[in-house]
Design a protein around this motif. Structure first.
Motif, PDB file in Angstrom:
ATOM      1  N   ALA A 141       0.373 -20.948   7.752  1.00 17.82           N
ATOM      2  CA  ALA A 141      -0.813 -20.093   7.813  1.00 17.82           C
ATOM      3  C   ALA A 141      -1.125 -19.627   9.225  1.00 17.82           C
ATOM      4  CB  ALA A 141      -2.018 -20.827   7.229  1.00 17.82           C
ATOM      5  N   GLY A 142      -0.726 -20.373  10.235  1.00 20.37           N
ATOM      6  CA  GLY A 142      -1.040 -20.002  11.600  1.00 20.37           C
ATOM      7  C   GLY A 142      -0.001 -19.128  12.264  1.00 20.37           C
ATOM      8  N   GLN A 143       1.061 -18.783  11.571  1.00 23.00           N
ATOM      9  CA  GLN A 143       2.117 -17.959  12.152  1.00 23.00           C
ATOM     10  C   GLN A 143       1.602 -16.566  12.463  1.00 23.00           C
ATOM     11  OE1 GLN A 143       5.290 -17.187   9.455  1.00 23.00           O
ATOM     12  NE2 GLN A 143       6.624 -16.220  10.981  1.00 23.00           N
ATOM     13  N   ALA A 144       1.980 -16.016  13.628  1.00 22.04           N
ATOM     14  CA  ALA A 144       1.558 -14.672  14.025  1.00 22.04           C
ATOM     15  C   ALA A 144       2.312 -13.629  13.208  1.00 22.04           C
ATOM     16  CB  ALA A 144       1.802 -14.458  15.506  1.00 22.04           C
ATOM     17  N   VAL A 145       1.576 -12.673  12.651  1.00 22.66           N
ATOM     18  CA  VAL A 145       2.167 -11.594  11.850  1.00 22.66           C
ATOM     19  C   VAL A 145       1.456 -10.289  12.170  1.00 22.66           C
ATOM     20  CG1 VAL A 145       2.819 -13.122   9.928  1.00 22.66           C
ATOM     21  CG2 VAL A 145       0.587 -11.954   9.895  1.00 22.66           C
ATOM     22  N   TRP A 146       2.131  -9.200  11.856  1.00 21.13           N
ATOM     23  CA  TRP A 146       1.501  -7.886  11.854  1.00 21.13           C
ATOM     24  C   TRP A 146       1.159  -7.526  10.411  1.00 21.13           C
ATOM     25  CZ3 TRP A 146      -0.271  -5.315  15.880  1.00 21.13           C
ATOM     26  CH2 TRP A 146       0.254  -5.574  17.141  1.00 21.13           C
ATOM     27  N   LEU A 147      -0.077  -7.085  10.194  1.00 20.45           N
ATOM     28  CA  LEU A 147      -0.464  -6.512   8.912  1.00 20.45           C
ATOM     29  C   LEU A 147      -0.471  -5.001   9.090  1.00 20.45           C
ATOM     30  CD1 LEU A 147      -1.366  -6.571   6.023  1.00 20.45           C
ATOM     31  CD2 LEU A 147      -3.684  -7.119   6.777  1.00 20.45           C
ATOM     32  N   LEU A 148       0.487  -4.356   8.471  1.00 21.00           N
ATOM     33  CA  LEU A 148       0.672  -2.906   8.586  1.00 21.00           C
ATOM     34  C   LEU A 148       0.158  -2.246   7.320  1.00 21.00           C
ATOM     35  CD1 LEU A 148       1.998  -0.396   9.959  1.00 21.00           C
ATOM     36  CD2 LEU A 148       4.142  -1.078   8.857  1.00 21.00           C
ATOM     37  N   GLN A 149      -0.647  -1.209   7.484  1.00 23.77           N
ATOM     38  CA  GLN A 149      -1.229  -0.531   6.322  1.00 23.77           C
ATOM     39  C   GLN A 149      -1.013   0.975   6.424  1.00 23.77           C
ATOM     40  OE1 GLN A 149      -4.916  -1.396   3.751  1.00 23.77           O
ATOM     41  NE2 GLN A 149      -5.741  -0.331   5.536  1.00 23.77           N
ATOM     42  N   LEU A 150      -0.602   1.564   5.308  1.00 23.65           N
ATOM     43  CA  LEU A 150      -0.400   3.004   5.195  1.00 23.65           C
ATOM     44  C   LEU A 150      -1.416   3.576   4.222  1.00 23.65           C
ATOM     45  CD1 LEU A 150       3.441   2.759   4.603  1.00 23.65           C
ATOM     46  CD2 LEU A 150       2.270   2.914   6.785  1.00 23.65           C
ATOM     47  N   ARG A 151      -1.885   4.766   4.532  1.00 18.91           N
ATOM     48  CA  ARG A 151      -2.802   5.466   3.624  1.00 18.91           C
ATOM     49  C   ARG A 151      -2.234   6.832   3.316  1.00 18.91           C
ATOM     50  NH1 ARG A 151      -8.896   3.644   5.060  1.00 18.91           N
ATOM     51  NH2 ARG A 151      -8.433   1.910   6.453  1.00 18.91           N
ATOM     52  N   GLY A 152      -2.327   7.230   2.083  1.00 15.47           N
ATOM     53  CA  GLY A 152      -1.818   8.520   1.628  1.00 15.47           C
ATOM     54  C   GLY A 152      -1.697   8.499   0.124  1.00 15.47           C
ATOM     55  N   LEU A 153      -0.621   9.047  -0.391  1.00 17.06           N
ATOM     56  CA  LEU A 153      -0.321   8.983  -1.825  1.00 17.06           C
ATOM     57  C   LEU A 153       1.105   8.474  -1.958  1.00 17.06           C
ATOM     58  CD1 LEU A 153      -1.173   9.564  -4.755  1.00 17.06           C
ATOM     59  CD2 LEU A 153      -0.169  11.841  -4.494  1.00 17.06           C
ATOM     60  N   PHE A 154       1.279   7.365  -2.693  1.00 16.79           N
ATOM     61  CA  PHE A 154       2.566   6.682  -2.737  1.00 16.79           C
ATOM     62  C   PHE A 154       2.978   6.415  -4.182  1.00 16.79           C
ATOM     63  CE2 PHE A 154       0.178   5.306   1.022  1.00 16.79           C
ATOM     64  CZ  PHE A 154       1.009   5.807   2.021  1.00 16.79           C
ATOM     65  N   VAL A 155       4.270   6.565  -4.425  1.00 16.12           N
ATOM     66  CA  VAL A 155       4.862   6.254  -5.721  1.00 16.12           C
ATOM     67  C   VAL A 155       6.058   5.349  -5.465  1.00 16.12           C
ATOM     68  CG1 VAL A 155       5.971   7.152  -7.797  1.00 16.12           C
ATOM     69  CG2 VAL A 155       4.141   8.468  -6.692  1.00 16.12           C
ATOM     70  N   CYS A 156       6.078   4.191  -6.131  1.00 10.21           N
ATOM     71  CA  CYS A 156       7.163   3.220  -5.933  1.00 10.21           C
ATOM     72  C   CYS A 156       8.120   3.288  -7.121  1.00 10.21           C
ATOM     73  CB  CYS A 156       6.599   1.810  -5.767  1.00 10.21           C
ATOM     74  SG  CYS A 156       7.870   0.597  -5.326  1.00 10.21           S
ATOM     75  N   ASP A 157       9.084   4.217  -7.041  1.00 10.78           N
ATOM     76  CA  ASP A 157      10.041   4.389  -8.131  1.00 10.78           C
ATOM     77  C   ASP A 157      10.917   3.156  -8.316  1.00 10.78           C
ATOM     78  OD1 ASP A 157       9.349   7.065  -8.864  1.00 10.78           O
ATOM     79  OD2 ASP A 157      10.367   7.778  -7.066  1.00 10.78           O
TER      80      ASP A 157
END
Length: 452
Positions: A141-157
């Motif tokens: 739980a204490g491991q350093a991470v990046w939380l990356l977030q994208l906003r737009g319109l997405f389709v996961c084929d």
């Protein structure tokens, strides 16, 4: 055990992003220093659809988290024994890595003309998972991470999903990335973005110019063929709520007869036909039985349809499929359950409100664009590229499951048609409006339809 339970015990197949145009990193970093907000995209991941409108996956190993709320992704109270990291990415390494990952995935998942924006925050794995409400219990739980977030319109084929279901759609993508290796551990596709501010200093990423796939436009010829097949299926006993799919190949009547029966009358007919092979469970007393069945029931229904008149020339029942390559026709067109079924589980939903004034009266703000089916929701792609959720007047608006058309008053439309409506643009809906789960969070705004 249902389909979703089975999916939650399985691991999806890893999918790869397509190549994207090279990024001028120096220019991107300069723009990033000048702007607070910029564009991001999503890390290539394995995903499993769970619930309405939310996809979560822990990858590359480990079990799936519990199902999150289907329409929201709010911050949970954060309790972490390790303070969140506070550094910002350096221009020479972390920002370059984050920007590359964002560009690659924006190009893979982004759709239409809506801009894609991206932001990232350095935090701990425990705080990131709590913010996503993925209900995962990370061992570090204490491991350093990046939380990356994208906003737009997405389709996961490429996301795993129940057989026949449409590709999941969302307006936000979240990725948890190891702060050192940038390997991903959690992927989310949601209808609402997560507030990253409480996790630390939010960094905007500039993705430069992106070339995204357009939203699909229905093919008129395939649409007309699907209309014909749905009508013909009304003469055959079948379970319309069950999975129903098929393939269609343009060929000749003579070639179709050879494929089905091994011979053809002489001379072979060159009448242009559609050879349509459907898979499901069928019972048809008026159909020709092929040699592998003795009763008028089977798992394969074949329709040979005159391309000009739309009349069925042959109907056969079997349990064996035909090798469509033997027909010497063009590439097969796929017909999905959404194309073929009249069952309620396969129909699109739309937002609605109770009309209190005559249709044609009210606000006259303009909405011009294309009516589209996005996931299981009817939306409008406006001429400016934005996606709008139209809120239809009730009881004037209705959807025909047989014809696959939307009727508003005397106007009949099908997905792909242009619309020019008058009404009101709204950020928030009136209390008496109803928005199905399938439509929540798909557009940046709502449009109350008053005039068609």
């Amino acid at each position: 055990m249902n389909d979703i339970d089975e999916l939650l015990q399985q691991t999806g197949d890893t999918w790869r992003t397509r190549g994207v145009p090279a990024l001028d990193l120096d220019a991107a970093l300069a723009r990033g220093r000048r702007r607070l907000r910029a564009t991001t995209t999503v890390f290539a991941a394995v995903a499993v659809l769970v619930g309405a409108g939310v996809v979560w996956q822990v990858w590359p190993s480990g079990g799936l988290p519990a199902v999150p709320s289907p329409t929201t992704a709010t911050l949970a109270p954060l309790q972490s024994p390790t303070p969140a990291p506070t550094r910002t990415p350096s221009a020479s390494d972390e920002l370059v890595q984050l920007t590359r990952i964002a560009r690659d995935n924006a190009t893979s998942l982004g759709r239409g003309q809506q801009p894609v924006t991206a932001e990232a925050v350095l935090t701990t794995r425990g705080r990131a998972e709590a913010a996503l409400d993925s209900q995962s219990q990370p061992s570090e739980a204490g491991q350093a991470v990046w939380l990356l977030q994208l906003r737009g319109l997405f389709v996961c084929d490429s996301c795993s999903r129940p057989a026949g279901a449409e590709a999941p759609v969302g307006s936000a993508v979240q990725l948890v990335l190891d702060a050192t290796s940038f390997e991903g551990s959690t992927f989310g596709l949601t209808r609402e973005a997560v507030d990253l501010v409480s996790l630390g200093t939010v960094v905007a990423l500039d993705l430069g110019d992106l070339l995204l796939e357009p939203l699909p436009t229905p093919d008129p010829e395939t649409t007309a063929l699907a209309d014909t097949v749905r009508q013909l299926l009304q003469q055959v006993t079948h379970d319309d709520d069950a999975l129903l799919s098929g393939s269609a190949v343009p060929t000749t009547l003579g070639a179709a007869q050879r494929a089905l029966f091994g011979h053809t009358p002489y001379p072979a007919s060159d009448t242009a036909v559609w050879f349509v092979e459907l898979q499901g469970t069928f019972s048809c007393r008026d159909c020709t039985l092929r040699e592998d069945v003795s009763k008028a029931t089977g798992n394969v229904l074949t329709l040979v349809i005159d391309q000009v008149t739309g009349e069925p020339l042959l109907r056969t029942i079997s349990n064996q499929r035909v090798d469509l390559l033997d027909l010497d026709g063009a590439e097969a067109r796929q017909l999905t359950p959404q194309d073929l079924s009249t069952g309620p589980d396969w129909q699109p939903a739309f937002a609605r409100y109770p009309r209190s004034t005559p249709l044609g009266e009210g606000d006259a703000a303009a909405l011009d664009g294309r009516l589209l089916r996005l996931g299981r929701c009817l939306v409008v792609e406006a001429d400016d590229g934005s996606v709008v959720v139209p809120v239809m007047p009730h009881p004037d608006a209705s959807w025909s499951s047989l014809d696959h058309t939307l009727t508003i008053g005397t106007t009949v439309l099908r997905p792909g048609d242009r619309v020019s409506w008058g009404g009101a643009v709204l950020d928030t809906l009136p209390a008496d409006a109803t928005v199905p789960d399938q439509c929540h969070g798909l557009g940046g705004e709502y449009f109350l339809v008053h005039m068609v």
